[in-house]
Design a protein around this motif. Structure first.
Motif, mmCIF file in Angstrom:
data_model
loop_
_atom_site.group_PDB
_atom_site.id
_atom_site.type_symbol
_atom_site.label_atom_id
_atom_site.label_comp_id
_atom_site.label_asym_id
_atom_site.label_seq_id
_atom_site.Cartn_x
_atom_site.Cartn_y
_atom_site.Cartn_z
ATOM 1 N N TYR A 5 0.825 -1.212 0.000
ATOM 2 C CA TYR A 5 0.000 0.000 0.000
ATOM 3 C C TYR A 5 0.856 1.257 0.000
ATOM 4 O O TYR A 5 0.561 2.224 -0.685
ATOM 5 C CB TYR A 5 -0.928 -0.005 1.212
ATOM 6 N N SER A 12 -7.859 5.857 -6.063
ATOM 7 C CA SER A 12 -8.933 6.155 -5.121
ATOM 8 C C SER A 12 -10.112 6.783 -5.852
ATOM 9 O O SER A 12 -9.942 7.410 -6.906
ATOM 10 C CB SER A 12 -8.437 7.110 -4.025
ATOM 11 N N TRP A 108 -14.493 5.132 0.572
ATOM 12 C CA TRP A 108 -13.644 4.466 1.555
ATOM 13 C C TRP A 108 -12.842 3.335 0.915
ATOM 14 O O TRP A 108 -12.231 2.531 1.608
ATOM 15 C CB TRP A 108 -14.493 3.896 2.696
ATOM 16 N N ASP A 110 -9.882 1.967 -1.858
ATOM 17 C CA ASP A 110 -8.724 2.190 -2.720
ATOM 18 C C ASP A 110 -8.480 0.925 -3.532
ATOM 19 O O ASP A 110 -8.538 -0.185 -2.990
ATOM 20 C CB ASP A 110 -7.467 2.505 -1.901
ATOM 21 N N TYR A 123 -10.098 -1.177 2.158
ATOM 22 C CA TYR A 123 -11.345 -0.571 2.619
ATOM 23 C C TYR A 123 -11.142 0.052 3.997
ATOM 24 O O TYR A 123 -10.702 -0.611 4.936
ATOM 25 C CB TYR A 123 -12.457 -1.615 2.685
ATOM 26 N N TRP A 124 -11.462 1.345 4.098
ATOM 27 C CA TRP A 124 -11.331 2.102 5.344
ATOM 28 C C TRP A 124 -12.719 2.243 5.972
ATOM 29 O O TRP A 124 -13.451 3.180 5.666
ATOM 30 C CB TRP A 124 -10.732 3.470 5.070
ATOM 31 N N GLY A 127 -14.324 5.578 7.149
ATOM 32 C CA GLY A 127 -13.503 6.644 6.587
ATOM 33 C C GLY A 127 -12.044 6.533 6.965
ATOM 34 O O GLY A 127 -11.674 5.903 7.951
ATOM 35 N N ARG A 128 -11.210 7.160 6.157
ATOM 36 C CA ARG A 128 -9.770 7.110 6.385
ATOM 37 C C ARG A 128 -9.394 7.744 7.724
ATOM 38 O O ARG A 128 -9.867 8.825 8.051
ATOM 39 C CB ARG A 128 -9.032 7.819 5.246
ATOM 40 N N GLY A 129 -8.506 7.060 8.449
ATOM 41 C CA GLY A 129 -8.023 7.585 9.711
ATOM 42 C C GLY A 129 -8.822 7.163 10.921
ATOM 43 O O GLY A 129 -8.409 7.416 12.053
ATOM 44 N N GLU A 132 -8.159 0.801 11.242
ATOM 45 C CA GLU A 132 -7.160 0.185 10.387
ATOM 46 C C GLU A 132 -7.842 -0.311 9.113
ATOM 47 O O GLU A 132 -8.951 -0.837 9.155
ATOM 48 C CB GLU A 132 -6.501 -0.995 11.106
ATOM 49 N N PRO A 133 -7.209 -0.137 7.950
ATOM 50 C CA PRO A 133 -7.839 -0.572 6.698
ATOM 51 C C PRO A 133 -7.900 -2.095 6.596
ATOM 52 O O PRO A 133 -7.058 -2.803 7.147
ATOM 53 C CB PRO A 133 -6.921 0.014 5.626
#
Length: 272
Positions: A5, A12, A108, A110, A123-124, A127-129, A132-133
C-alpha cells in the motif's frame, strides 16, 4: 498489505462523490429524477443462466446469493444500490462475505494494483483515519465501472462529471426563482430621490421598504412613496430572460448525458 500500500500503486475514488450526492442527488430535482429513472429500470433485472446450446434461460441455487444478498435484501435492492453508486461515482463495489453480499462505500475504497493487474481492494471502514484498513482480494469483490475514467486505469467515471456545470446552473436558476418570490415577487428595483440623503435616512427607508414590501406575503402590494421618490425597475423579467426555455435546455442536456429521454424525466417529476 502495508508494504504494497505504501508503494503508492493505488487508485482512489475522486472526492467529488460527496458533493455529487449532496448538491446533485439530494439537492437537484433533475439529477434525482434522472437517476431514479435509471434505477427503476435497472432494478427490474433478474439473474439467470443461459444454456449455450439451446439458448434457454434457467435458474439455479448458485444464484441464491444474488436473489437474497443480505438478510431481507432482494436482487432489485442490490441493483438499485449499484446503479446509484455508478451514477454518483462511476463505480460500485460489492464484497462477498461468506454467504452474504456487502456494499462497500465508494469513498472508503482504494484499488490496489501492480504491473497492470488489480491485486485487491483496501477498505477504510468509517472513513480514512478512523480504523485500520481492511484488505479484500480481487476475487472477493465485484467492481462495476461501466464508464472508464480516461485518467485512471481501473477506476470508472460518473456520467455527471461532464454536466456538473449544467447541474450548477440549473440549481442557480432554481435559487434565482426562489429569490424572486422571496423578494416580493417583483423584479429588482431602485428608488431614486431628487435630494441627497444621509446614511441614516437611507438605512431607515430601506428597512421600511423591506418591512412593507419584502417577502412573498407582501408581494403585489401597491407601493406608496413620498419625498419625490422615483422607482425604477432593473434587471429582466422571467419572460425577457426566456427563463423556462433556458432552464429546460439545461435539463435536457443533463438527461441526455444520463442516457434518459426528457419525457421520462418529466413523468418522474410529475409523479413526485
Amino acid at each position: 498489505l502495508s508494504q504494497s500500500y505504501t508503494a503508492g500503486d493505488t487508485e482512489s475514488i475522486l472526492p467529488t462523490f460527496a458533493s455529487y450526492v449532496g448538491e446533485g442527488y439530494q439537492g437537484n430535482g433533475i439529477v434525482f429524477s434522472v437517476i431514479l429513472a435509471r434505477l427503476n429500470l435497472f432494478a427490474e433485472a433478474e439473474f439467470r443462466f443461459r444454456d449455450l446450446r439451446t439458448k434457454r434461460l434457467f435458474g439455479s441455487s448458485a444464484l441464491a446469493i444474488l436473489e437474497n444478498p443480505w438478510p431481507g435484501g432482494t436482487t432489485g435492492e442490490l441493483l438499485a444500490r449499484m446503479e446509484q453508486d455508478v451514477s454518483l461515482a462511476g463505480n460500485a463495489f460489492i464484497l462477498r462475505d461468506g454467504d452474504r453480499l456487502r456494499r462497500l462505500r465508494l469513498d472508503w475504497v482504494d484499488i490496489m494494483h501492480e504491473d497492470c493487474e488489480v491485486l485487491g481492494y483496501v477498505y477504510w471502514e468509517d472513513g480514512r483515519g478512523h480504523n485500520e484498513p481492511e484488505f479484500f482480494p480481487v476475487e472477493d469483490v465485484a467492481h462495476w465501472s461501466p464508464i472508464p475514467d480516461p485518467l485512471a486505469q481501473w477506476r470508472g467515471m460518473s456520467w455527471l462529471t461532464p454536466v456538473v456545470r449544467e447541474v450548477n446552473a440549473d440549481s442557480a436558476m432554481t435559487t434565482h426563482k426562489r429569490a424572486f418570490f422571496d423578494n416580493a415577487a417583483t423584479p429588482n428595483m431602485i428608488i431614486k430621490y431628487a435630494q441627497k440623503l444621509n446614511d441614516d435616512a437611507i438605512e431607515k427607508l430601506s428597512a421600511q421598504r423591506q418591512a412593507t414590501h419584502g417577502g412573498p406575503r407582501n408581494g403585489w402590494k401597491t407601493a406608496v412613496l413620498d419625498n419625490g421618490a422615483d422607482p425604477t425597475i432593473i434587471g429582466h423579467s422571467f419572460e425577457q430572460m426566456n427563463f423556462a426555455t433556458v432552464q429546460a435546455a439545461g435539463e435536457n442536456r443533463i438527461a441526455a448525458d444520463a442516457g434518459v429521454t426528457g419525457i421520462v424525466v418529466g413523468l418522474k417529476e410529475g409523479l413526485q
